[in-house]
Design an enzyme around this catalytic site. Structure first.
Site, PDB file in Angstrom:
ATOM      1  N   HIS A   1       0.829  -1.209   0.000  1.00  0.00           N
ATOM      2  CA  HIS A   1       0.000   0.000   0.000  1.00  0.00           C
ATOM      3  C   HIS A   1       0.862   1.257   0.000  1.00  0.00           C
ATOM      4  CE1 HIS A   1       0.930   0.909   4.199  1.00  0.00           C
ATOM      5  NE2 HIS A   1       0.836  -0.398   4.415  1.00  0.00           N
TER       6      HIS A   1
ATOM      7  N   TRP B   1      -0.208   6.687   9.556  1.00  0.00           N
ATOM      8  CA  TRP B   1       0.654   6.116  10.592  1.00  0.00           C
ATOM      9  C   TRP B   1       2.046   5.786  10.067  1.00  0.00           C
ATOM     10  CZ3 TRP B   1      -2.081   2.427  14.580  1.00  0.00           C
ATOM     11  CH2 TRP B   1      -2.927   3.187  15.388  1.00  0.00           C
TER      12      TRP B   1
ATOM     13  N   GLU C   1      -1.824  -7.299   6.997  1.00  0.00           N
ATOM     14  CA  GLU C   1      -0.533  -7.190   7.666  1.00  0.00           C
ATOM     15  C   GLU C   1      -0.534  -8.102   8.890  1.00  0.00           C
ATOM     16  OE1 GLU C   1       2.624  -7.036   7.961  1.00  0.00           O
ATOM     17  OE2 GLU C   1       2.852  -4.939   7.346  1.00  0.00           O
TER      18      GLU C   1
END
Length: 186
Positions: free
Chosen positions: A8, A13, A83
């Site tokens: 991605h 973050w 993830e």
């Protein structure tokens, strides 16, 4: 036939230096992340993919949507491309002190000891097995798979974490495209 893994684009973050894992609070892509996704789409133009399969986490879905708009492909989600679940580490800054080191030190240790679980999370071996099940399911198809750094690392490693071998935590740039070709699961 080929599987093309795309990490991605940069998320909020990522920019803040926070551990994302599977946290739904990791935030959307930044403006830079959207630009990275558009560049990945350009790199994939004409690749012959039949569809895009994305992690169901928002930063991957947003990246997949940008790529899909450019390539004119449908996007389907698969939670198997998520993830690594990093449990109690999610949301913390990599530089935060933790025990004898930092959060980054703990994460690096997980890659050296692939059977070790962070509290409330999954091990690198768990991530490896989950990712390889997904790749085996899509083998023989022309697809773009939008995922995260962890799944890309375990998809491309030659290490065998089931034997306790450390898995190198190699850098995977945001929106990097990794060609797997025909995947043969271990």
């Amino acid at each position: 036939m080929a599987l093309r893994l795309v990490r991605h684009g940069e998320s909020e973050w990522n920019l803040a230096g926070r551990v994302q894992g599977q946290s739904p609070e990791a935030g959307p892509l930044t403006a830079k992340g959207r630009e990275q996704a558009a560049r990945a789409a350009g790199a994939l133009a004409g690749c012959g993919a039949e569809a895009i399969i994305s992690s169901d986490l928002s930063r991957a879905r947003e990246t997949a949507a940008i790529i899909a708009a450019e390539l004119g492909l449908d996007v389907f989600t698969d939670p198997g491309l998520r993830e690594q679940d990093l449990g109690f580490l999610e949301g913390r800054r990599f530089s935060d002190p933790l025990g004898e080191g930092t959060v980054q030190d703990v994460i690096d240790g997980l890659w050296r000891e692939p059977r070790r679980h962070p509290e409330g999370g999954e091990s690198i071996l768990d991530l490896y097995e989950r990712t390889h099940r997904v790749l085996s399911r899509y083998d023989g198809r022309d697809l773009v798979l939008v995922a995260h750094g962890g799944p890309v690392r375990v998809a491309t490693t030659t290490a065998d974490p089931s034997a306790g071998e450390p898995v190198p935590r190699l850098p995977v740039e945001n929106a990097a495209v990794t060609l797997l070709g025909s995947f043969v699961g271990k």
